[in-house]
Design an enzyme around this catalytic site. Sequence first.
Site, short mmCIF file in Angstrom:
data_model
loop_
_atom_site.label_atom_id
_atom_site.label_comp_id
_atom_site.label_asym_id
_atom_site.label_seq_id
_atom_site.Cartn_x
_atom_site.Cartn_y
_atom_site.Cartn_z
N TYR A 48 -2.78 -11.00 -4.73
CA TYR A 48 -2.34 -9.86 -5.55
C TYR A 48 -3.58 -9.17 -6.10
O TYR A 48 -4.52 -9.82 -6.58
CB TYR A 48 -1.46 -10.33 -6.72
CG TYR A 48 -1.07 -9.21 -7.66
CD1 TYR A 48 0.10 -8.50 -7.46
CD2 TYR A 48 -1.89 -8.85 -8.73
CE1 TYR A 48 0.46 -7.45 -8.31
CE2 TYR A 48 -1.55 -7.80 -9.57
CZ TYR A 48 -0.37 -7.11 -9.36
OH TYR A 48 -0.04 -6.07 -10.19
N GLU B 260 -1.91 -0.71 -7.15
CA GLU B 260 -1.43 -2.08 -6.97
C GLU B 260 -1.24 -2.38 -5.49
O GLU B 260 -0.66 -1.58 -4.75
CB GLU B 260 -0.10 -2.28 -7.71
CG GLU B 260 0.45 -3.70 -7.61
CD GLU B 260 1.80 -3.85 -8.28
OE1 GLU B 260 1.94 -4.73 -9.15
OE2 GLU B 260 2.72 -3.08 -7.94
#
Length: 388
Positions: free
Chosen positions: A109, A198
Amino acid sequence: MNIHEYQAKKLFADHGITVARGFVAATAEEAAEAFNKLGLGRAVVKAQIHAGGRGKAGGVKLVSSAEECAELAGKLLGSTLVTHQTGPGGNTVPLVYVEAASSISREYYLAMLVNRESAAISLIFSTQGGVDIEELAKTSPEKITTLTIDPTVGLKPFHLRKLSFAQGLSDVGEVKQLGSLLGKLYQLFLTLDFSMLEINPLIVTDQGEIMPLDGKMIFDDNSLFRHPEIVALRDNSQEDSREVEATSYGLNYIGLEGNIGCMVNGAGLAMATMDIIKHCGGRPANFLDVGGGATEDMVRKAFRIILADENVQGIFVNIFGGIMRCEVIARGIIAVCQEMGITVPLVARLEGTNMQEGRKLLETSGLKIYPAENMAKGAELITSLVRR
């Protein structure tokens, strides 16, 4: 401002970041053609909406033939996809992205965002990718590393070392690739004025290549005048139609879930107005800042946007006149009430420049407009009127 995944992937590629091949499709036939263009035995069909959680909602699926690809695309296109980020109403799927299937060894992530408290950029990384980062932060916060990057100094090698040590990354080649990727992403973040970037997941393929498998980009609205090429990527169908209309008028509007419409001048006063309505037991239906230089016509348009919300059962106008003159607001209120035949209760608090003239106009209008001496009494009054 948000953009779709396929648009984010294009920006990645344009800035030297490797992404899987893919094609966007607006019809089932185009999706089948995209599958054939890839020339592979497998592909992933991804619904394109401005929200995360698509996979869990059935919006991301693996297909093994052009026929299967067309069938799935046909089901997704035009459908409403409901995820934990769309709200109960969901988002309509206007396009699908047909992407080459990737062989995944590991999922990470990665995110960058503007941290207003530190006036810096926060870099967030975890080796536990492919999951909801909010849930991971609750259950295993130690698995997430957050670094602060001072924009006056920039991204430096020590940031990569701190991140690698904290996350236990030991493969030298992988760390080197990650460092190169972070450098490109950081420059992209600054160049295009992101407020958030993101990537979830950021994958390591079976061949050891690091690559973004998804991309969510949010741009600072205040910087869009510098980036007409980004504005051109906007998909109004994915946004609240009232917010889109307000933007075209130069108004700042955000729809909420309450029943008291608010029209205020100044963002700070607008926030305070919503707070005091909540304090009085009411529920604000929107944030609406008409700005300091609003005209009568802008006031009319602001009312139309407020009344376009079927949940609105009352309106609170809270104006502190500085540059904005109270009699201008008063004339706008009167004109709207006469033109639109407003039937919901309307409370007006006018204070500041030419407030006496503004109040007199309202009092002598012959319309059912409730005056308020101050903000607190106005909030109490509109809340009680809506409750009746």
